[in-house]
Write a protein that holds these residues in place. Structure first.
Motif, mmCIF file in Angstrom:
data_model
loop_
_atom_site.group_PDB
_atom_site.id
_atom_site.type_symbol
_atom_site.label_atom_id
_atom_site.label_comp_id
_atom_site.label_asym_id
_atom_site.label_seq_id
_atom_site.Cartn_x
_atom_site.Cartn_y
_atom_site.Cartn_z
ATOM 1 N N GLN A 249 -4.231 32.140 3.331
ATOM 2 C CA GLN A 249 -3.984 31.287 2.179
ATOM 3 C C GLN A 249 -2.624 30.602 2.288
ATOM 4 O OE1 GLN A 249 -5.278 34.298 -1.105
ATOM 5 N NE2 GLN A 249 -6.234 32.336 -1.585
ATOM 6 N N SER A 250 -2.648 29.276 2.264
ATOM 7 C CA SER A 250 -1.408 28.474 2.300
ATOM 8 C C SER A 250 -0.475 28.947 3.404
ATOM 9 C CB SER A 250 -0.684 28.540 0.950
ATOM 10 O OG SER A 250 -1.485 28.058 -0.087
ATOM 11 N N GLY A 251 -1.029 29.155 4.593
ATOM 12 C CA GLY A 251 -0.243 29.687 5.697
ATOM 13 C C GLY A 251 0.960 28.828 6.031
ATOM 14 N N SER A 252 2.072 29.487 6.376
ATOM 15 C CA SER A 252 3.310 28.788 6.738
ATOM 16 C C SER A 252 3.279 28.440 8.231
ATOM 17 C CB SER A 252 4.526 29.657 6.400
ATOM 18 O OG SER A 252 4.566 29.940 5.024
ATOM 19 N N PHE A 253 2.350 27.584 8.609
ATOM 20 C CA PHE A 253 2.164 27.203 10.003
ATOM 21 C C PHE A 253 3.053 25.992 10.313
ATOM 22 C CE2 PHE A 253 -2.063 28.810 8.480
ATOM 23 C CZ PHE A 253 -1.950 30.060 9.055
ATOM 24 N N PHE A 254 4.378 26.209 10.249
ATOM 25 C CA PHE A 254 5.331 25.120 10.321
ATOM 26 C C PHE A 254 5.286 24.402 11.678
ATOM 27 C CE2 PHE A 254 8.175 27.940 7.456
ATOM 28 C CZ PHE A 254 7.458 27.567 6.342
ATOM 29 N N THR A 255 5.408 23.087 11.617
ATOM 30 C CA THR A 255 5.628 22.271 12.808
ATOM 31 C C THR A 255 6.817 21.359 12.533
ATOM 32 O OG1 THR A 255 4.298 20.310 12.232
ATOM 33 C CG2 THR A 255 3.110 22.209 13.123
ATOM 34 N N GLU A 262 11.758 22.599 6.022
ATOM 35 C CA GLU A 262 11.910 24.044 6.231
ATOM 36 C C GLU A 262 12.856 24.368 7.385
ATOM 37 O OE1 GLU A 262 10.776 26.154 4.249
ATOM 38 O OE2 GLU A 262 9.115 25.204 3.185
ATOM 39 N N SER A 263 13.541 23.370 7.936
ATOM 40 C CA SER A 263 14.345 23.584 9.145
ATOM 41 C C SER A 263 15.491 24.565 8.925
ATOM 42 C CB SER A 263 14.890 22.255 9.672
ATOM 43 O OG SER A 263 15.703 21.629 8.690
ATOM 44 N N GLY A 264 15.894 24.801 7.684
ATOM 45 C CA GLY A 264 16.944 25.763 7.407
ATOM 46 C C GLY A 264 16.467 27.205 7.400
ATOM 47 N N PHE A 265 15.163 27.414 7.470
ATOM 48 C CA PHE A 265 14.610 28.772 7.515
ATOM 49 C C PHE A 265 15.052 29.443 8.813
ATOM 50 C CE2 PHE A 265 10.730 31.371 8.677
ATOM 51 C CZ PHE A 265 11.027 32.429 7.833
ATOM 52 N N ALA A 266 15.517 30.684 8.718
ATOM 53 C CA ALA A 266 16.164 31.346 9.856
ATOM 54 C C ALA A 266 15.265 31.434 11.084
ATOM 55 C CB ALA A 266 16.625 32.746 9.435
ATOM 56 N N ARG A 267 13.965 31.597 10.892
ATOM 57 C CA ARG A 267 13.045 31.728 12.020
ATOM 58 C C ARG A 267 12.176 30.489 12.210
ATOM 59 N NH1 ARG A 267 14.783 34.939 15.863
ATOM 60 N NH2 ARG A 267 15.347 37.026 15.116
ATOM 61 N N PHE A 268 12.687 29.343 11.778
ATOM 62 C CA PHE A 268 11.940 28.085 11.896
ATOM 63 C C PHE A 268 11.590 27.792 13.354
ATOM 64 C CE2 PHE A 268 11.819 23.374 12.205
ATOM 65 C CZ PHE A 268 10.768 23.126 11.337
ATOM 66 N N ALA A 269 12.547 27.953 14.263
ATOM 67 C CA ALA A 269 12.297 27.636 15.679
ATOM 68 C C ALA A 269 11.223 28.543 16.266
ATOM 69 C CB ALA A 269 13.588 27.745 16.478
ATOM 70 N N ARG A 270 11.281 29.825 15.930
ATOM 71 C CA ARG A 270 10.283 30.758 16.468
ATOM 72 C C ARG A 270 8.891 30.423 15.938
ATOM 73 N NH1 ARG A 270 11.442 37.012 15.673
ATOM 74 N NH2 ARG A 270 10.429 36.754 13.649
ATOM 75 N N VAL A 271 8.798 30.092 14.667
ATOM 76 C CA VAL A 271 7.505 29.747 14.082
ATOM 77 C C VAL A 271 6.964 28.464 14.701
ATOM 78 C CG1 VAL A 271 6.309 29.082 11.965
ATOM 79 C CG2 VAL A 271 7.967 30.954 11.920
ATOM 80 N N THR A 272 7.801 27.438 14.817
ATOM 81 C CA THR A 272 7.309 26.163 15.352
ATOM 82 C C THR A 272 6.927 26.282 16.828
ATOM 83 O OG1 THR A 272 9.595 25.420 15.762
ATOM 84 C CG2 THR A 272 8.564 24.754 13.682
ATOM 85 N N GLU A 298 0.138 20.736 -1.935
ATOM 86 C CA GLU A 298 1.322 21.513 -1.565
ATOM 87 C C GLU A 298 1.839 21.096 -0.196
ATOM 88 O OE1 GLU A 298 1.028 25.601 0.099
ATOM 89 O OE2 GLU A 298 -0.853 25.685 -1.031
ATOM 90 N N GLU A 299 3.087 21.457 0.089
ATOM 91 C CA GLU A 299 3.722 21.039 1.331
ATOM 92 C C GLU A 299 3.014 21.566 2.569
ATOM 93 O OE1 GLU A 299 7.806 22.199 1.013
ATOM 94 O OE2 GLU A 299 8.391 20.299 0.100
ATOM 95 N N ASN A 300 2.393 22.728 2.483
ATOM 96 C CA ASN A 300 1.763 23.320 3.653
ATOM 97 C C ASN A 300 0.397 22.729 3.990
ATOM 98 O OD1 ASN A 300 3.873 25.022 4.195
ATOM 99 N ND2 ASN A 300 2.858 26.898 3.543
#
Length: 349
Positions: A249-255, A262-272, A298-300
């Motif tokens: 549900q509304s997964g944070s599958f950041f690109t 979301e680039s300020g999120f501490a693990r943004f690079a690992r997720v992307t 929503e943003e996601n």
């Protein structure tokens, strides 16, 4: 399109501005109330947002000394439950709560706390084991693993859904492990290989033993929302035989293309990096059924659509259902039925 009018009477003349705080207006900026003359009364008129049937919100008060304060709307008694405190909510004309919320006749299941150790995580992982009413504790059953499970139970009434679905014979009896995130949630759930390996080699085997899980392919299903959905999907890709199905549900599958905010999120690079590798993949030998839900506005939603398209290309049985809400627990609650129930019935019938 219907117009919404919100009114607020400030407790003192020291309030110099009032703004609307809501995820619906996250990208466009907070709408600003207008003061009625020199009074303490403020008013906001705005069009009901498209693609949304509910509006969760709070008010930001700006005081004369420049300080700010976030409050709920004292003129509106309706509240929505959330981890960091309740929020005011407007239910618009087309909104209908799920009918299973009113099912008070279904006999409730039982809950037992558990704690399992992980050497990889150097921590104990705690949670609650839910069992259906009227089933012997040692009867083997399939199992649903729920990231942020206690919060799902508190804010999305997940256990009432379980009770109702089983009582209505919509799904066969099963057990559910309601998992607390170990340590720092943002670290553990953000595409962490350490967490995925611990889940597969330490946590799930111990919980399977406690839950008497059926030892069959597809007997285990995982679910989660936001980062919890990302963690469930990442665990599947790292350990393909761990789960037989996923409910995300509304997964944070950041690109980087869709989620610069979301680039300020501490693990943004690992997720992307992880999501990028999935989006570039052409085929998989171990696809499983995946059901995704996401709010239409929503943003996601963009990254959920991108993941859905990639999984279709990789021959997954994947379905994305978009619904009229944004990123909150009631939104996820309202999408549980029929989508979660149908997935479990397909896998466990």
């Amino acid at each position: 399109m219907k117009e919404i009018t919100l009114s607020y009477r400030a407790p003192s003349a020291a309030v110099r501005a009032v703004r609307l705080h809501s995820d619906v207006y996250k990208r466009d900026g907070s709408p600003v109330f207008k003061r009625r003359g020199r009074s303490r009364s403020w008013e906001l008129r705005l069009r009901a947002p498209e693609g949304v049937h509910r509006l969760e919100y709070q008010l930001e008060l700006v005081h004369a000394d420049g300080s700010t304060e976030i409050v709920n709307d004292p003129e509106n008694p309706l509240r929505a439950s959330a981890p960091f405190g309740d929020r005011s909510v407007l239910e618009l004309d087309k909104y209908e709560p799920p009918v299973w919320l009113d099912d008070e006749e279904a006999p409730p299941g039982s809950l037992e706390p558990f704690s399992v150790r992980s050497r990889l995580l150097r921590a104990a992982v705690e949670g609650l084991l839910w069992s259906p009413h009227g089933v012997d504790s040692e009867t083997p059953l399939p199992a649903l693993y729920v990231h942020d499970g206690p919060e799902y139970a508190k804010h999305a009434h997940l256990l009432r859904l379980f009770d109702s679905a089983i009582a209505e014979l919509e799904v066969r009896p099963f057990r559910a492990a309601l998992l607390q995130p170990p340590g720092n949630r943002n670290e553990s759930y953000a595409a962490s290989t350490r967490y995925a390996n611990a889940l597969a080699t330490e946590l799930v085997p111990q919980i399977d033993e406690l839950a008497h899980t059926i030892d069959l392919r597809g007997a285990r299903v995982a679910m989660g929302a936001s980062l919890g959905a990302l963690a469930a999907f990442h665990a599947h890709r790292a350990q393909p035989r761990l789960f037989g199905g996923l409910f995300l549900q509304s997964g944070s599958f950041f690109t980087r293309a869709t989620d610069g905010q979301e680039s300020g999120f501490a693990r943004f690079a690992r997720v992307t990096r992880f999501v990028g590798s999935v989006l570039r993949d052409d085929d998989r030998r171990d696809p499983i059924p995946v059901v995704m839900t996401c709010g239409k506005t929503e943003e996601n939603v963009a990254n959920n659509r991108a993941l859905r398209d990639a999984l279709v290309r990789q021959r997954y049985d994947v379905r994305l259902y978009e619904h009229p809400d944004v990123h909150n627990w009631v939104s996820w609650r309202d999408a549980l039925h029929p989508h979660l129930v149908n997935l479990l019935d397909r896998l466990w019938a």
